[in-house]
Design a protein around this motif. Structure first.
Motif, short mmCIF file in Angstrom:
data_model
loop_
_atom_site.label_atom_id
_atom_site.label_comp_id
_atom_site.label_asym_id
_atom_site.label_seq_id
_atom_site.Cartn_x
_atom_site.Cartn_y
_atom_site.Cartn_z
N ARG A 1 -8.68 -13.21 -2.20
CA ARG A 1 -7.49 -12.48 -2.67
C ARG A 1 -7.42 -11.12 -1.99
NH1 ARG A 1 -4.50 -12.44 -7.67
NH2 ARG A 1 -3.64 -10.37 -8.14
N VAL A 2 -6.21 -10.72 -1.58
CA VAL A 2 -5.96 -9.40 -1.00
C VAL A 2 -4.81 -8.76 -1.76
CG1 VAL A 2 -5.29 -8.08 1.04
CG2 VAL A 2 -6.78 -10.08 1.29
N THR A 3 -5.05 -7.59 -2.32
CA THR A 3 -4.01 -6.86 -3.06
C THR A 3 -3.75 -5.54 -2.35
OG1 THR A 3 -4.75 -7.83 -5.15
CG2 THR A 3 -3.33 -5.87 -5.27
N VAL A 4 -2.52 -5.35 -1.92
CA VAL A 4 -2.11 -4.12 -1.23
C VAL A 4 -1.14 -3.39 -2.15
CG1 VAL A 4 -1.06 -3.13 0.82
CG2 VAL A 4 -2.34 -5.28 1.00
N ARG A 5 -1.44 -2.11 -2.41
CA ARG A 5 -0.58 -1.34 -3.33
C ARG A 5 -0.32 0.05 -2.76
NH1 ARG A 5 -2.19 1.50 -9.03
NH2 ARG A 5 -0.08 1.91 -9.79
N ILE A 6 0.96 0.39 -2.62
CA ILE A 6 1.35 1.77 -2.34
C ILE A 6 1.33 2.52 -3.67
CG2 ILE A 6 3.17 3.29 -1.50
CD1 ILE A 6 4.05 1.10 0.39
N GLN A 7 0.56 3.58 -3.75
CA GLN A 7 0.34 4.28 -5.01
C GLN A 7 1.61 5.02 -5.46
OE1 GLN A 7 -2.41 4.02 -6.76
NE2 GLN A 7 -3.57 2.86 -5.23
N PRO A 8 1.69 5.37 -6.75
CA PRO A 8 2.82 6.17 -7.24
C PRO A 8 2.81 7.57 -6.63
CG PRO A 8 1.66 5.10 -9.05
CD PRO A 8 0.80 4.94 -7.83
N LEU B 1 -2.41 7.54 -0.57
CA LEU B 1 -1.09 6.95 -0.36
C LEU B 1 -1.08 5.48 -0.76
CD1 LEU B 1 1.81 7.04 0.79
CD2 LEU B 1 0.83 6.48 3.01
N ALA B 2 -2.12 4.75 -0.38
CA ALA B 2 -2.16 3.32 -0.65
C ALA B 2 -3.60 2.85 -0.74
CB ALA B 2 -1.42 2.55 0.45
N SER B 3 -3.77 1.66 -1.31
CA SER B 3 -5.10 1.07 -1.41
C SER B 3 -4.99 -0.42 -1.14
CB SER B 3 -5.71 1.33 -2.79
OG SER B 3 -4.94 0.70 -3.80
N VAL B 4 -6.08 -0.99 -0.61
CA VAL B 4 -6.16 -2.42 -0.35
C VAL B 4 -7.45 -2.92 -0.97
CG1 VAL B 4 -6.26 -4.24 1.39
CG2 VAL B 4 -4.88 -2.20 1.81
N GLY B 5 -7.32 -3.90 -1.85
CA GLY B 5 -8.49 -4.53 -2.44
C GLY B 5 -8.68 -5.92 -1.85
N GLY C 1 -14.76 -14.51 -0.10
CA GLY C 1 -16.05 -15.12 -0.28
C GLY C 1 -17.17 -14.35 0.39
N HIS C 2 -16.87 -13.67 1.51
CA HIS C 2 -17.91 -12.98 2.26
C HIS C 2 -17.85 -11.47 2.15
CE1 HIS C 2 -14.35 -12.81 4.74
NE2 HIS C 2 -14.90 -11.86 5.47
N ARG C 3 -16.87 -10.94 1.42
CA ARG C 3 -16.76 -9.49 1.32
C ARG C 3 -15.96 -9.10 0.08
NH1 ARG C 3 -12.55 -7.64 6.01
NH2 ARG C 3 -12.74 -5.67 4.87
N THR C 4 -16.29 -7.91 -0.43
CA THR C 4 -15.52 -7.30 -1.52
C THR C 4 -15.36 -5.83 -1.15
OG1 THR C 4 -16.39 -8.83 -3.17
CG2 THR C 4 -15.42 -6.76 -3.98
N ASP C 5 -14.17 -5.47 -0.77
CA ASP C 5 -13.89 -4.11 -0.29
C ASP C 5 -12.76 -3.48 -1.07
OD1 ASP C 5 -15.75 -4.62 1.64
OD2 ASP C 5 -14.30 -5.01 3.23
N ARG C 6 -12.81 -2.15 -1.11
CA ARG C 6 -11.65 -1.37 -1.55
C ARG C 6 -11.42 -0.31 -0.48
NH1 ARG C 6 -8.32 0.46 -5.62
NH2 ARG C 6 -7.95 2.72 -5.61
N ILE C 7 -10.30 -0.39 0.15
CA ILE C 7 -9.98 0.51 1.27
C ILE C 7 -8.79 1.36 0.88
CG2 ILE C 7 -9.38 0.62 3.71
CD1 ILE C 7 -10.62 -2.18 3.97
N GLU C 8 -8.92 2.65 1.11
CA GLU C 8 -7.87 3.59 0.73
C GLU C 8 -7.30 4.29 1.95
OE1 GLU C 8 -9.63 6.14 -2.18
OE2 GLU C 8 -9.14 4.76 -3.83
#
Length: 367
Positions: A319-326, A332-336, A340-347
């Motif tokens: 699953r990939v969730t892309v959100r432009i913050q309020p 400004l934005a974050s990507v979760g 299966g091979h990775r769990t990242d949170r990128i801002e």
């Protein structure tokens, strides 16, 4: 929304009426400077026979008081003029007249000796009236008349003569008061109409933008969904591959509604490819780009789209969730990414610089 035209050169909020009369403008400062120079030169000429040092101190003190009053009336913000400032200016004008008159020879030796203080006091108090304090201006004028009458009697020039030198100034006071009573409401109405026009222009622009977005979405719907909808209306059957394409198309149209800030070809194509690989992609836009100016928003949107597309191309499952913050958030934005091979949170900050908040590699599950 406060307009820039209501602010002076130092940025202080002066009000619509003050701005309409040009109080605090550079031309008026220049004219007051010319008037001050004229006051000084006429005083030197008319009092050339004065020899007492204490008299010159009094004359110079009166000049300084008038200068301070003039600077205060031109530079002070607020409309009407704040009460403490009004009292200070009126007191300075009355004190300057008293200091000047009682420093002249007894009796006066030149007809122009009373001209500078009387003229300066009328100008200062007329500005007080124009700036919304006519009562204070008239009371100060009355005090000046009383002082001039007393000075006339003391200086042997005559009480009536002392009173008479203040009477011509009342004509200017009447004019200043009429400005205050008649033109101040008109100035406010002018700026209220201008502000209403600005609001209407903003509403029209917002409506035009909304219409443009609606037309663009309708065009996209017509281009992408019409063939599928037409086949559904005709009750045609779909193959398994066509069903997959229809679901991908539905997800893409949903992205255009829920994440308009990411509705760019590069993101659409990357999300399409990721979904075909089995990735669950969620795109959300909570309006963070709206807080930026147009140029910054366009640049940030483009760079963010490229970064999101690159991340989507790296993921093969999960699953990939892309959100432009309020608006107002630090990021400004974050990507979760939960694959299966990775769990990242990128801002992404407002300069769209990627910073990993937390990243950890997890081994792929077997079987």
């Amino acid at each position: 929304m406060r307009r820039d035209c209501t602010r002076g050169t130092d940025g202080a909020d002066r009000g619509e009426v003050v701005n309409a009369f040009g109080i605090g403008s550079r031309p008026l400062w220049l004219m007051m400077g010319v008037f001050a120079c004229g006051y000084f030169l006429v005083t030197l000429y008319a009092d050339s026979t004065v020899t007492g040092w204490w008299q010159w101190i009094g004359l110079f003190a009166g000049f300084v008081l008038f200068v301070v009053a003039g600077v205060t009336i031109l530079d002070s913000p607020g409309d009407p003029l704040p009460t403490p400032t009004t009292l200070a200016v009126a007191g300075l004008a009355v004190s300057a007249v008293a200091a000047t008159l009682f420093s002249l020879p007894f009796p006066p030796t030149h007809v122009m000796q009373t001209g500078p203080p009387m003229g300066a006091s009328v100008v200062i108090l007329a500005f007080v009236a124009v700036r919304g304090r006519p009562l204070a201006a008239w009371l100060a004028s009355g005090c000046i008349s009383v002082i001039a009458t007393v000075w006339g009697a003391v200086s042997t020039a005559g009480a009536l003569w002392g009173l008479s030198i203040t009477l011509p100034g009342y004509a200017i006071m009447i004019m200043g008061s009429l400005f205050s009573v008649m033109l101040r409401p008109m100035a406010r109405q002018i700026y209220e109409l201008r502000e209403a026009n600005e609001r209407q222009v903003a509403l029209d622009a917002a409506a035009a933008a909304a219409t443009e977005v609606r037309d663009r979405r309708l065009a996209a719907l017509d281009e992408r969904a019409r063939p599928v909808l037409t086949r559904i209306a005709r009750r045609e059957s779909f193959s398994a591959d066509e069903v997959v394409v229809a679901r991908l198309l539905e997800a893409q149209l949903r992205d255009g509604i829920r994440a308009s800030g990411l509705d760019l070809p590069v993101v659409r194509d990357a999300a399409w490819r990721a979904r075909r690989r089995g990735v669950h992609v969620v795109l959300l836009d909570d309006g963070g780009l709206a807080a930026l100016d147009d140029a910054s928003a366009a640049t940030a949107r483009e760079r963010l789209a490229l970064a999101v597309a690159a991340l989507l191309d790296e993921v093969d499952d999960g699953r990939v969730t892309v959100r432009i913050q309020p608006p107002g958030r630090e990021m400004l934005a974050s990507v979760g990414v939960d694959a299966g091979h990775r769990t990242d949170r990128i801002e992404f900050d407002h300069r769209v610089i990627v910073a990993a908040d937390s990243a950890r590699e997890t081994p792929a599950s077997g079987g």
